[in-house]
Design an enzyme around this catalytic site. Structure first.
Site, PDB file in Angstrom:
ATOM      1  CB  CYS A 304      -1.071  -0.005   1.080  1.00  0.00           C
ATOM      2  SG  CYS A 304      -0.447  -0.165   2.744  1.00  0.00           S
ATOM      3  NE  ARG A 334       5.384  -7.460   6.437  1.00  0.00           N
ATOM      4  CZ  ARG A 334       4.123  -7.317   6.789  1.00  0.00           C
ATOM      5  NH1 ARG A 334       3.707  -7.791   7.937  1.00  0.00           N
ATOM      6  NH2 ARG A 334       3.274  -6.698   5.996  1.00  0.00           N
ATOM      7  CD  GLU A 336       7.783 -11.474  10.580  1.00  0.00           C
ATOM      8  OE1 GLU A 336       7.788 -11.285  11.806  1.00  0.00           O
ATOM      9  OE2 GLU A 336       6.854 -11.089   9.829  1.00  0.00           O
ATOM     10  NE  ARG A 345       5.302 -14.643  13.063  1.00  0.00           N
ATOM     11  CZ  ARG A 345       4.475 -13.607  12.906  1.00  0.00           C
ATOM     12  NH1 ARG A 345       4.855 -12.536  12.229  1.00  0.00           N
ATOM     13  NH2 ARG A 345       3.275 -13.625  13.427  1.00  0.00           N
ATOM     14  CD  GLU A 353      -1.491  -3.725   1.046  1.00  0.00           C
ATOM     15  OE1 GLU A 353      -0.339  -4.148   1.148  1.00  0.00           O
ATOM     16  OE2 GLU A 353      -1.950  -2.792   1.729  1.00  0.00           O
ATOM     17  CG  ASP A 416      -5.874  -9.124  12.679  1.00  0.00           C
ATOM     18  OD1 ASP A 416      -5.699  -8.331  11.728  1.00  0.00           O
ATOM     19  OD2 ASP A 416      -5.052  -9.278  13.609  1.00  0.00           O
ATOM     20  CD  GLU A 434      -2.965 -10.696  11.097  1.00  0.00           C
ATOM     21  OE1 GLU A 434      -2.429 -10.392  12.164  1.00  0.00           O
ATOM     22  OE2 GLU A 434      -2.895 -10.006  10.055  1.00  0.00           O
ATOM     23  CG  ASN A 437      -4.645  -7.357   7.753  1.00  0.00           C
ATOM     24  OD1 ASN A 437      -4.678  -7.111   6.544  1.00  0.00           O
ATOM     25  ND2 ASN A 437      -3.579  -7.105   8.484  1.00  0.00           N
ATOM     26  CB  CYS A 462      -4.862  -1.691   2.262  1.00  0.00           C
ATOM     27  SG  CYS A 462      -4.035  -1.680   3.859  1.00  0.00           S
ATOM     28  NE  ARG A 469       1.317 -15.816   8.623  1.00  0.00           N
ATOM     29  CZ  ARG A 469       1.454 -14.773   9.460  1.00  0.00           C
ATOM     30  NH1 ARG A 469       0.392 -14.120   9.885  1.00  0.00           N
ATOM     31  NH2 ARG A 469       2.642 -14.410   9.870  1.00  0.00           N
TER      32      ARG A 469
HETATM   33  P1  ATP Z   1       1.551 -10.783  12.296  1.00  0.00           P
HETATM   34  O1  ATP Z   1       0.827 -10.163  13.452  1.00  0.00           O
HETATM   35  O2  ATP Z   1       1.274 -12.235  12.105  1.00  0.00           O
HETATM   36  O3  ATP Z   1       3.022 -10.442  12.289  1.00  0.00           O
HETATM   37  P2  ATP Z   1       1.041  -8.524  10.702  1.00  0.00           P
HETATM   38  O4  ATP Z   1       0.069  -7.820  11.539  1.00  0.00           O
HETATM   39  O5  ATP Z   1       2.468  -8.121  10.733  1.00  0.00           O
HETATM   40  O6  ATP Z   1       0.954 -10.100  10.995  1.00  0.00           O
HETATM   41  P3  ATP Z   1       0.130  -7.330   8.311  1.00  0.00           P
HETATM   42  O7  ATP Z   1       1.230  -6.377   8.198  1.00  0.00           O
HETATM   43  O8  ATP Z   1      -1.171  -6.835   8.772  1.00  0.00           O
HETATM   44  O9  ATP Z   1       0.532  -8.566   9.221  1.00  0.00           O
HETATM   45  O10 ATP Z   1       0.037  -8.115   6.920  1.00  0.00           O
HETATM   46  C1  ATP Z   1      -1.148  -8.702   6.447  1.00  0.00           C
HETATM   47  C2  ATP Z   1      -1.049 -10.172   6.191  1.00  0.00           C
HETATM   48  O11 ATP Z   1       0.227 -10.562   5.712  1.00  0.00           O
HETATM   49  C3  ATP Z   1      -1.237 -11.021   7.427  1.00  0.00           C
HETATM   50  O12 ATP Z   1      -2.591 -11.160   7.738  1.00  0.00           O
HETATM   51  C4  ATP Z   1      -0.636 -12.324   6.977  1.00  0.00           C
HETATM   52  O13 ATP Z   1      -1.550 -13.026   6.156  1.00  0.00           O
HETATM   53  C5  ATP Z   1       0.513 -11.892   6.118  1.00  0.00           C
HETATM   54  N1  ATP Z   1       1.801 -11.924   6.823  1.00  0.00           N
HETATM   55  C6  ATP Z   1       2.316 -10.985   7.640  1.00  0.00           C
HETATM   56  N2  ATP Z   1       3.546 -11.336   8.071  1.00  0.00           N
HETATM   57  C7  ATP Z   1       3.822 -12.535   7.493  1.00  0.00           C
HETATM   58  C8  ATP Z   1       4.944 -13.423   7.531  1.00  0.00           C
HETATM   59  N3  ATP Z   1       6.030 -13.117   8.220  1.00  0.00           N
HETATM   60  N4  ATP Z   1       4.887 -14.563   6.806  1.00  0.00           N
HETATM   61  C9  ATP Z   1       3.799 -14.855   6.073  1.00  0.00           C
HETATM   62  N5  ATP Z   1       2.705 -14.072   5.996  1.00  0.00           N
HETATM   63  C10 ATP Z   1       2.708 -12.917   6.697  1.00  0.00           C
HETATM   64 ZN    ZN Z   2      -1.725  -1.927   3.476  1.00  0.00          ZN
HETATM   65 MG    MG Z   3       4.135  -8.806  11.791  1.00  0.00          MG
END
Ligand code: ATP
Ligand code: ZN
Ligand code: MG
Length: 503
Positions: A304, A334, A336, A345, A353, A416, A434, A437, A462, A469
């Site tokens: 986004c 990311r 992580e 993850r 998106e 979520d 999750e 979202n 968005c 996932r």
């Molecule tokens: P989380 O709380 O699990 O870290 P997030 O709040 O960081 O998720 P968002 O930034 O809202 O996630 O991203 C939207 C979507 O992207 C999530 O609902 C999930 O489906 C996916 N997502 C986020 N982080 C990861 C990851 N590290 N691996 C795989 N999918 C991910």
């Molecule tokens: Zn976004």
């Molecule tokens: Mg996260």
């Protein structure tokens, strides 16, 4: 007074004595204070002196802060003296800027700040002094931003250790599950995926690639296309400039993968590096560090921000609203760290998106349509056990964006989608995943990027569709036997490709 600003104005030539600035300086102070504070407060010139070419003065105010007044005072003083005596203002320097402001609670721990300052708390008020503020810093409102930062840090301390706000929206309908195992373990056992070669990245072999593309097709054909979303193709690198506007840079600096450019592409500049690689067969890390610049961008974290950049400064015609677009090209990266877990993850993953812009009413309606289409996919096609929850990300509570107590809390905010993963334990005792979202963020980003509607208010939002996932949720619940998979999904998946039986 609440606020006191002491400054030195250096002129381009000395003045004979104080009478040269009396009553000019007091008059300019009075006028500029009245003008810049307006109805917000009152201010006065507390003290002033002249020695040779240097004017020292202190402005005080209640209500608003006096720095804008100081800036215009210095400008007007220069104009006036220029006209009368051919003397100008050479420099403006703040020697001390003291403000006091109310705080809801005293901070639990010391509040640190990265610029020279003194900060104390007394009787429900903070007393902040900034020293060594340059003219640019004054003009850029560093004081106001520092006050905001102090308030934010106190609030953050109060939140520390508390769970993210979470309240159940739609409860899950329990289902029977074939799946018992951690799907990543099972995929590894079957040689369907391989982890690496760099952190948190996974290689998907033919079967999993096919399943992942199936999920993508379902999202597009069952949700995005029926609702009239158009695809865009977004770059993978996000500019710092963009992330400064969205607030991601201050919110998540430890979660980005940073992009660095070579300082030169001339082979001659790389000769020593190349030769060392040839001789040692290792990466000469120090040599490499010398030849690349500091990070200049980040790898896409979410799509986004750059979509908002694409629309920045544009006005969208009424008949194109609500604007519905989606990106499935840029890959999310990311850092992580300790949280990594298989395909649930990853450090590099695929999200579709969808981004939408429209009037508040249009977006409230679109959200209902999205909720309905998603429910159709998860109930009728994937037949998942899933629930939704109303959550408000921490950063939104912080940046004054979307508060939980906001009057429109149930329009602006994030939903979520969570799924039960049987391998993790009982429904009640285990953490749900999750898997996607959906947010409406109000005018936060349309404001930040100056995106306008031809007429009326423009909001945006968005939704993050995490395809890995979706896939792990599905396999965790439905297992690995295609004959057990729901009819709707079997129709989409078709024939599974032949995987590679390694010897
Ligand atoms: P989380 O709380 O699990 O870290 P997030 O709040 O960081 O998720 P968002 O930034 O809202 O996630 O991203 C939207 C979507 O992207 C999530 O609902 C999930 O489906 C996916 N997502 C986020 N982080 C990861 C990851 N590290 N691996 C795989 N999918 C991910
Ligand atoms: Zn976004
Ligand atoms: Mg996260």
């Amino acid at each position: 007074m609440e606020n006191e600003l002491a400054a030195e104005i250096v002129l381009s030539a000395p003045l004979p004595d104080r009478s040269a600035l009396d009553p000019l300086l007091p008059r300019l102070a009075e006028e500029t204070l009245a003008r810049s504070l307006g109805t917000r407060g009152k201010g006065s010139l507390l003290d002033w002196s002249l020695s040779s070419d240097t004017v020292r003065l202190t402005l005080g105010s209640d209500g608003g802060r006096p720095h804008q007044a100081l800036l215009s005072l210095a400008r007007r003083l220069g104009e006036q003296l220029g006209r009368e005596r051919k003397i100008g203002v050479r420099s403006l320097r703040v020697t001390a800027y003291r403000v006091t402001f109310p705080v809801e609670t005293a901070p639990a721990k010391p509040v640190s700040l990265p610029i020279p300052h003194a900060l104390t708390f007394r009787d429900g008020r903070a007393h902040l002094e900034l020293t060594e503020l340059s003219e640019d810093a004054l003009r850029d409102n560093w004081m106001d931003r520092t006050v905001q930062l102090v308030l934010e840090k106190i609030k953050r301390q109060a939140y520390e250790g508390k769970e993210q706000y979470w309240s159940l929206l739609q409860a899950a309908r329990p289902r029977e599950h074939r799946g018992r195992t951690d799907p990543t373990e099972e995929m590894l056992r079957r040689n369907w995926v391989r982890s690496g070669p760099t952190k948190g990245k996974w290689f998907l072999g033919p079967t999993v690639a096919h399943l992942y593309r199936t999920m993508e097709r379902i999202a597009r054909q069952e949700v995005l296309e029926p609702l009239g979303f158009s695809e865009v193709v977004s770059p993978h690198h996000d500019a710092f400039e963009t992330l400064l506007k969205t607030g991601h840079l201050e919110g998540l600096p430890g979660e980005f993968y940073y992009v660095a450019e070579p300082k030169s592409r001339d082979p001659a500049d790389w000769e020593r590096f190349t030769d060392l690689v040839k001789i040692t067969r290792r990466v000469p890390a120090a040599e490499l560090a010398e030849r690349v610049g500091p990070p200049s961008a980040v790898l896409c974290y979410a799509q986004c921000p750059t979509i908002y950049w694409w629309l920045s400064g544009r006005t969208i015609p009424v008949d194109r609203l609500p604007l519905k677009i989606y990106d499935r090209t840029a890959i999310s990266n990311r850092y992580e760290s300790g949280g990594r877990h298989g395909l649930e993850r990853l450090d590099e993953f695929h999200r579709i998106e969808p981004v939408y812009l429209g009037t508040p009413e249009q977006l409230a309606k679109l959200r209902e349509e999205l909720l309905a289409r998603y429910a159709h996919v998860f109930d009728q096609i994937l037949e998942l056990e899933w629930r939704t929850a109303w959550v408000t990300p921490f950063y939104m509570q912080q940046s004054g964006g979307v508060g939980v107590e906001d009057a429109q809390a149930r329009v602006k905010g994030t939903i979520d989608y969570e799924a039960y993963l049987p391998y993790r334990g009982t429904r009640e005792g285990s953490e749900w995943l999750e898997f996607q979202n959906l947010s409406i963020v109000g005018d936060k980003y349309t404001q930040a990027f100056t995106i306008r509607a031809q007429k009326g208010e423009l909001w945006s939002g968005c939704s993050g569709i995490g395809l890995e996932r979706w896939l792990t949720t599905f396999l965790a619940q439905k297992g690995f036997e295609p004959n057990d998979w729901p009819e709707g999904f079997r129709r989409y998946v078709g024939e599974l490709p032949r995987d590679v039986d390694f010897l």
